[in-house]
Motif scaffolding. Sequence first.
Motif, PDB file in Angstrom:
ATOM      1  N   GLY A   4      -1.093  -3.190 -18.115  1.00 54.14           N
ATOM      2  CA  GLY A   4      -2.139  -2.654 -17.254  1.00 54.14           C
ATOM      3  C   GLY A   4      -1.577  -1.741 -16.190  1.00 54.14           C
ATOM      4  N   ALA A   5      -0.274  -1.861 -15.886  1.00 60.80           N
ATOM      5  CA  ALA A   5       0.355  -1.026 -14.864  1.00 60.80           C
ATOM      6  C   ALA A   5       0.459   0.422 -15.311  1.00 60.80           C
ATOM      7  N   ASP A   6       0.412   0.658 -16.615  1.00 62.99           N
ATOM      8  CA  ASP A   6       0.527   2.012 -17.137  1.00 62.99           C
ATOM      9  C   ASP A   6      -0.783   2.796 -17.002  1.00 62.99           C
ATOM     10  N   ILE A   7      -1.865   2.109 -16.684  1.00 62.65           N
ATOM     11  CA  ILE A   7      -3.178   2.733 -16.613  1.00 62.65           C
ATOM     12  C   ILE A   7      -3.558   2.923 -15.150  1.00 62.65           C
ATOM     13  N   LEU A   8      -3.945   4.133 -14.780  1.00 61.91           N
ATOM     14  CA  LEU A   8      -4.392   4.375 -13.417  1.00 61.91           C
ATOM     15  C   LEU A   8      -5.793   3.804 -13.245  1.00 61.91           C
ATOM     16  N   SER A   9      -6.013   3.131 -12.149  1.00 65.26           N
ATOM     17  CA  SER A   9      -7.318   2.559 -11.882  1.00 65.26           C
ATOM     18  C   SER A   9      -8.272   3.662 -11.444  1.00 65.26           C
ATOM     19  N   THR A  10      -9.460   3.667 -12.003  1.00 61.11           N
ATOM     20  CA  THR A  10     -10.462   4.640 -11.605  1.00 61.11           C
ATOM     21  C   THR A  10     -11.451   4.030 -10.628  1.00 61.11           C
ATOM     22  N   GLU A  11     -11.269   2.757 -10.312  1.00 61.08           N
ATOM     23  CA  GLU A  11     -12.179   2.063  -9.417  1.00 61.08           C
ATOM     24  C   GLU A  11     -11.771   2.305  -7.970  1.00 61.08           C
ATOM     25  N   LEU A  12     -12.719   2.745  -7.152  1.00 64.98           N
ATOM     26  CA  LEU A  12     -12.471   2.950  -5.730  1.00 64.98           C
ATOM     27  C   LEU A  12     -12.877   1.680  -4.998  1.00 64.98           C
ATOM     28  N   LYS A  13     -11.922   1.042  -4.357  1.00 62.70           N
ATOM     29  CA  LYS A  13     -12.194  -0.189  -3.630  1.00 62.70           C
ATOM     30  C   LYS A  13     -12.319   0.119  -2.139  1.00 62.70           C
ATOM     31  N   LYS A  14     -12.842  -0.859  -1.385  1.00 65.93           N
ATOM     32  CA  LYS A  14     -13.120  -0.630   0.029  1.00 65.93           C
ATOM     33  C   LYS A  14     -11.891  -0.234   0.830  1.00 65.93           C
ATOM     34  N   GLN A  15     -10.767  -0.880   0.616  1.00 67.86           N
ATOM     35  CA  GLN A  15      -9.571  -0.553   1.398  1.00 67.86           C
ATOM     36  C   GLN A  15      -9.156   0.903   1.190  1.00 67.86           C
ATOM     37  N   GLU A  16      -9.239   1.374  -0.046  1.00 64.76           N
ATOM     38  CA  GLU A  16      -8.907   2.773  -0.314  1.00 64.76           C
ATOM     39  C   GLU A  16      -9.950   3.692   0.305  1.00 64.76           C
ATOM     40  N   LEU A  17     -11.211   3.284   0.261  1.00 66.44           N
ATOM     41  CA  LEU A  17     -12.274   4.072   0.880  1.00 66.44           C
ATOM     42  C   LEU A  17     -12.040   4.202   2.380  1.00 66.44           C
ATOM     43  N   PHE A  18     -11.704   3.095   3.054  1.00 66.42           N
ATOM     44  CA  PHE A  18     -11.408   3.147   4.485  1.00 66.42           C
ATOM     45  C   PHE A  18     -10.285   4.152   4.760  1.00 66.42           C
ATOM     46  N   GLN A  19      -9.231   4.082   3.969  1.00 66.15           N
ATOM     47  CA  GLN A  19      -8.072   4.957   4.156  1.00 66.15           C
ATOM     48  C   GLN A  19      -8.453   6.420   3.959  1.00 66.15           C
ATOM     49  N   LEU A  20      -9.192   6.717   2.885  1.00 62.72           N
ATOM     50  CA  LEU A  20      -9.575   8.096   2.595  1.00 62.72           C
ATOM     51  C   LEU A  20     -10.497   8.663   3.667  1.00 62.72           C
ATOM     52  N   VAL A  21     -11.445   7.856   4.132  1.00 57.86           N
ATOM     53  CA  VAL A  21     -12.359   8.315   5.182  1.00 57.86           C
ATOM     54  C   VAL A  21     -11.590   8.548   6.477  1.00 57.86           C
ATOM     55  N   ALA A  22     -10.677   7.642   6.813  1.00 61.27           N
ATOM     56  CA  ALA A  22      -9.872   7.802   8.027  1.00 61.27           C
ATOM     57  C   ALA A  22      -9.057   9.095   7.970  1.00 61.27           C
ATOM     58  N   GLU A  23      -8.457   9.380   6.823  1.00 52.61           N
ATOM     59  CA  GLU A  23      -7.678  10.608   6.673  1.00 52.61           C
ATOM     60  C   GLU A  23      -8.560  11.843   6.771  1.00 52.61           C
ATOM     61  N   ARG A  24      -9.715  11.799   6.110  1.00 52.14           N
ATOM     62  CA  ARG A  24     -10.626  12.953   6.104  1.00 52.14           C
ATOM     63  C   ARG A  24     -11.183  13.226   7.491  1.00 52.14           C
ATOM     64  N   ALA A  25     -11.482  12.150   8.245  1.00 52.25           N
ATOM     65  CA  ALA A  25     -12.055  12.310   9.577  1.00 52.25           C
ATOM     66  C   ALA A  25     -10.984  12.400  10.662  1.00 52.25           C
ATOM     67  N   ASP A  26      -9.721  12.267  10.273  1.00 47.82           N
ATOM     68  CA  ASP A  26      -8.601  12.282  11.208  1.00 47.82           C
ATOM     69  C   ASP A  26      -8.799  11.238  12.309  1.00 47.82           C
ATOM     70  N   LEU A  27      -9.155  10.019  11.877  1.00 49.79           N
ATOM     71  CA  LEU A  27      -9.365   8.898  12.784  1.00 49.79           C
ATOM     72  C   LEU A  27      -8.512   7.718  12.347  1.00 49.79           C
ATOM     73  N   ASN A  28      -8.369   6.768  13.248  1.00 49.74           N
ATOM     74  CA  ASN A  28      -7.668   5.532  12.956  1.00 49.74           C
ATOM     75  C   ASN A  28      -8.504   4.714  11.976  1.00 49.74           C
ATOM     76  N   LYS A  29      -7.842   4.074  11.019  1.00 49.90           N
ATOM     77  CA  LYS A  29      -8.527   3.258  10.006  1.00 49.90           C
ATOM     78  C   LYS A  29      -9.374   2.162  10.657  1.00 49.90           C
ATOM     79  N   ASN A  30      -8.902   1.591  11.759  1.00 44.01           N
ATOM     80  CA  ASN A  30      -9.651   0.524  12.441  1.00 44.01           C
ATOM     81  C   ASN A  30     -10.955   1.026  13.053  1.00 44.01           C
TER      82      ASN A  30
END
Length: 121
Positions: free
Chosen positions: A34-60
């Motif tokens: 399963g490690a050879d397959i990239l996950s296409t599922e977006l989970k909340k932790q990744e969503l928090f990180q992506l939004v924080a990066e896009r908005a240039d804000l702290n993840k918290n």
Amino acid sequence: MASRSTASTKSGASTKETDPAAKPELEVITETSGADILSTELKKQELFQLVAERADLNKNKVKPVVEAMLEVLGEALAEGRELNLKPFGKVKINRQKDVGNARVTVAKIRQAKSDSPADGT
């Protein structure tokens, strides 16, 4: 990566060698890791990180806002409301069914091609 194995006849001989008119051998493809397959599922932790990066804000600082937004969207879908949220798209509910302790919702999401990340925008 996929590992490949071929099925053979009961006698162990290849079908091609014994009968040229017989069906070709079947090829079975199984996943080995399963490690050879990239996950296409977006989970909340990744969503928090992506939004924080896009908005240039702290993840918290982003986390409570995203959590509240997900609650509002979930409640709207549970009520059977359609969503029209550009650039996310328009969500139209086809049907809903209560199953056990969950609700199954079948919906269509329509996104404008210019808003789709697959187009490189």
